[in-house]
Design a protein around this motif. Structure first.
Motif, short mmCIF file in Angstrom:
data_model
loop_
_atom_site.label_atom_id
_atom_site.label_comp_id
_atom_site.label_asym_id
_atom_site.label_seq_id
_atom_site.Cartn_x
_atom_site.Cartn_y
_atom_site.Cartn_z
N GLU A 1 3.63 8.91 9.44
CA GLU A 1 2.79 8.31 8.40
C GLU A 1 3.49 7.12 7.75
O GLU A 1 2.86 6.11 7.44
N SER B 1 1.28 5.78 -0.27
CA SER B 1 0.68 7.06 0.11
C SER B 1 1.41 8.18 -0.60
O SER B 1 2.63 8.11 -0.80
N LYS B 2 0.67 9.21 -0.95
CA LYS B 2 1.30 10.35 -1.63
C LYS B 2 2.26 11.09 -0.72
O LYS B 2 3.10 11.86 -1.17
N THR C 1 7.68 2.42 2.93
CA THR C 1 6.55 1.50 2.82
C THR C 1 6.80 0.14 3.48
O THR C 1 5.88 -0.64 3.66
N LEU D 1 2.22 3.27 7.66
CA LEU D 1 2.10 2.54 6.41
C LEU D 1 2.90 1.25 6.45
O LEU D 1 2.44 0.19 5.97
N GLN E 1 0.86 -1.18 0.00
CA GLN E 1 0.00 0.00 0.00
C GLN E 1 0.90 1.24 0.00
O GLN E 1 1.92 1.27 0.68
#
Length: 232
Positions: free
Chosen positions: A70, A14-15, A46, A74, A12
């Motif tokens: 973040e 994320s920006k 990630t 993730l 997965q």
């Protein structure tokens, strides 16, 4: 943002977190994890590299650390959803202040490498904002077991200074892999492996990612065939 699918796990993305890229894939595929029981990844993003290494070594225990909250979240998500979840853990912490009870047989990192940038994009992951090379090397040296290996991928321009700083921290270069983006181009990345024990130094042949624009080389296809899903 779409997830990145590998043969045995999914990432997965994320920006706001540095995404799956060739550098991480190369380090995950080429780092020597065979004899490691405890592995640390510094700056997980990630969690890609740890999961690739967990696929290669079915017994090792892995710990990821990232200062970006973040990114740590993730990584946790990707670790928990992987087939290697029981052997993967991660923490949200500043590596400079990390004081584990045990040392590691392998420490891997795809570290920040842009000294300055006008862009806020990937600021922590891409720049030496939170962790510079000297801090990374010094701390890693203190956390290795006697047989441990420290493995990184860095721009070729940083190679000489990185090796010198490693030597100052009693880390000896044991392997160097020169990486070209495309055939007949200049070397752009180095994978460097260091040990606390001085050993015979091995400089490998150049590794080429693409044989022509957007066409992977046979070398790259062979290296990543157990990981990548190549669509025809």
């Amino acid at each position: 943002m779409k997830p990145f699918t590998f043969r045995k796990f999914e990432i997965q993305q994320s920006k706001n977190v540095f995404r799956v890229g060739t550098d991480g894939v190369l380090l995950g595929a080429l780092a020597d994890v065979d004899n490691a029981s405890k592995v640390l990844e510094v700056g997980t993003g990630t969690g890609l590299i740890s999961m690739m290494l967990a696929q290669k070594n079915q017994k090792a225990q892995f710990l990821g650390i990232d200062i970006n909250e973040e990114a740590a979240h993730l990584t946790k998500l990707n670790f928990e959803n992987s087939p290697f979840a029981s052997r993967l853990k991660n923490i949200h912490q500043d590596f400079k202040y990390f004081e584990p009870e045990e040392k590691f047989d392998l420490i891997v990192s795809n570290p920040p490498y842009f000294e300055v940038s006008d862009s806020e994009k990937d600021k922590i992951a891409r720049q030496t904002v939170e962790l510079n090379f000297r801090q990374l090397i010094s701390k890693s040296s203190s956390l290795l077991t006697g047989k441990g290996i420290f493995s990184v991928i860095i721009p070729v321009e940083a190679g000489k200074d990185f090796i010198q700083i490693a030597n100052e921290n009693h880390l000896f270069l044991i392997k160097k892999i020169n990486i070209k983006g495309i055939e007949n181009s200049k070397i752009k990345r180095l994978i460097l492996e260091f040990s606390l024990n001085e050993q015979s130094y091995e400089e490998e042949l150049e590794f080429t990612i693409e044989k022509s624009p957007r066409q992977y080389s046979d070398q790259y296809l062979e290296l990543t065939k157990e990981f990548h899903v190549f669509r025809k």
